[in-house]
Design an enzyme around this catalytic site. Structure first.
Site, short mmCIF file in Angstrom:
data_model
loop_
_atom_site.label_atom_id
_atom_site.label_comp_id
_atom_site.label_asym_id
_atom_site.label_seq_id
_atom_site.Cartn_x
_atom_site.Cartn_y
_atom_site.Cartn_z
N GLN A 181 -4.26 -1.23 9.73
CA GLN A 181 -4.31 -2.58 9.17
C GLN A 181 -4.89 -3.56 10.18
O GLN A 181 -4.50 -3.57 11.35
CB GLN A 181 -2.87 -3.01 8.75
CG GLN A 181 -2.80 -4.33 8.02
CD GLN A 181 -3.48 -4.31 6.64
OE1 GLN A 181 -3.54 -3.27 5.97
NE2 GLN A 181 -3.98 -5.45 6.22
N ASP A 218 -10.85 3.11 4.51
CA ASP A 218 -11.27 1.71 4.49
C ASP A 218 -12.79 1.59 4.38
O ASP A 218 -13.30 0.51 4.08
CB ASP A 218 -10.85 1.02 5.81
CG ASP A 218 -9.58 0.21 5.65
OD1 ASP A 218 -9.37 -0.36 4.57
OD2 ASP A 218 -8.81 0.14 6.63
N LYS A 223 0.85 -1.20 0.00
CA LYS A 223 0.00 0.00 0.00
C LYS A 223 0.88 1.25 0.00
O LYS A 223 0.64 2.20 -0.74
CB LYS A 223 -0.92 -0.01 1.23
CG LYS A 223 -2.04 -1.04 1.12
CD LYS A 223 -2.78 -1.26 2.44
CE LYS A 223 -3.81 -2.39 2.27
NZ LYS A 223 -4.52 -2.75 3.50
N1 GUN Z 1 -7.05 -6.61 6.64
C1 GUN Z 1 -7.50 -7.36 5.60
N2 GUN Z 1 -8.12 -6.59 4.68
C2 GUN Z 1 -8.06 -5.32 5.14
C3 GUN Z 1 -8.51 -4.08 4.61
O1 GUN Z 1 -9.12 -3.98 3.54
N3 GUN Z 1 -8.24 -2.99 5.38
C4 GUN Z 1 -7.60 -3.08 6.58
N4 GUN Z 1 -7.40 -1.96 7.26
N5 GUN Z 1 -7.16 -4.22 7.10
C5 GUN Z 1 -7.39 -5.33 6.36
#
Ligand code: GUN
Length: 297
Positions: free
Chosen positions: A96, A119, A52
């Protein structure tokens, strides 16, 4: 002939669009900023976070990285989020998941300012999505929808079966498909006759986290299949212990029945990151509109 849906190529096209948007903002003197927070050393999360951050930098989004060991307290994390909420250089905040067990994930998600919630997990955005209000929508299902729009063309009236009811994928996926005028069935671990229901679907989105759960018997011939699963299987390959990534769909069997299918890796994964970049730009524009609206005349 079954089409293997190329998530990497679609993601690159979306990233090109977002990069052009970032350039447009730069001309107005604005650089979008994305803060990414990782708590603990989960190896998969480390890879996702690195990807990311790299992608953000590559398209001109400024990134702010916060890594902590698993002992970080909930109060310390909430303090950081408060600071990021107030920081005008930060337009998007991503924590995350999963978080260590001593931290209440919901408390953290709900502490993020809705306008910076790239998100789309905050209740204001999640509720807005179901009510058709302008909202930041979760990245993975948004990416799946875009792949489906390219693979299927018109979605209205199609029967979509979503397997899995997580807040991250299953529920928002159902909301997005409904907003696209699909007939939506949401299956989960307690669903009876799941395979028979799935066989009625024109579109199947599998997001359960169980390797190979959806096999050819679950499908109507010609269905379009989106595999959100990323399962790490430890296997002996040529006498060596290796990790192989597999989805929730038995790719070899299902690709003989489906008209189109996403591979794992190279399907949904790249779309998630591209949609995160798109949400960061949307969040930046939203905050600029909010600031202009609240400025004294
Ligand atoms: N863990 C797995 N998928 C995601 C996501 O799309 N966003 C976040 N913040 N954590 C994750």
């Amino acid at each position: 002939m079954t089409t293997i849906i190329d998530g990497k190529a679609t993601a690159q096209r979306l990233l090109d669009e977002v990069a052009a948007d970032v350039e447009g903002l730069a001309a107005e003197g604005v650089t979008p900023g994305l803060a990414v927070v990782l708590v603990g050393g989960d190896p998969a999360s480390q890879v996702y976070v690195r990807n990311k951050l790299r992608k953000a930098e590559a398209i001109g989004i400024r990134s702010f990285e916060y890594r902590f060991d698993a002992e970080l307290s909930q109060a310390e994390l909430l303090d950081l989020i408060e600071r990021l909420n107030r920081d005008p250089e930060v337009n998007g905040i991503l924590v995350q998941l999963p978080l260590p067990a001593h931290i209440d994930e919901q408390a953290v998600i709900q502490a993020i300012a809705p306008a910076k919630d790239v998100d789309g997990f905050h209740r204001q955005n999640a509720g807005g999505l179901w009510q058709g209000l302008p909202s930041l929508a979760p990245c993975t299902p948004t990416g799946c929808l875009r792949l489906l729009q390219e693979a299927c063309g018109e979605l209205a009236g199609q029967h979509a079966v979503v397997i899995g009811r997580s807040n991250i994928v299953g529920k928002p996926m159902a909301a997005l498909l409904l907003a696209a005028d699909c007939t939506v069935t949401l299956l989960h671990s307690k669903s009876r006759e799941a395979a028979a229901l799935c066989r009625q679907a024109d579109i199947v989105v599998a997001a359960v986290g169980r390797p190979g759960m959806v096999d050819a018997d679950w499908l109507k011939p010609g269905a379009v299949v989106i595999d959100v699963g990323i399962n790490r299987l430890e296997q002996d390959i040529d006498g060596e212990r290796r990790t192989r990534l597999v989805g929730d769909v038995d790719f070899d069997g299902v690709s003989r029945v489906a008209s189109a299918i996403t591979p794992v890796p190279g399907g949904v994964g790249p779309m998630t990151i591209a949609c995160l970049m798109q949400n960061t730009v949307s969040a930046t524009r939203l905050q600029r509109r909010q600031a202009a609206a609240s400025a004294p005349a």
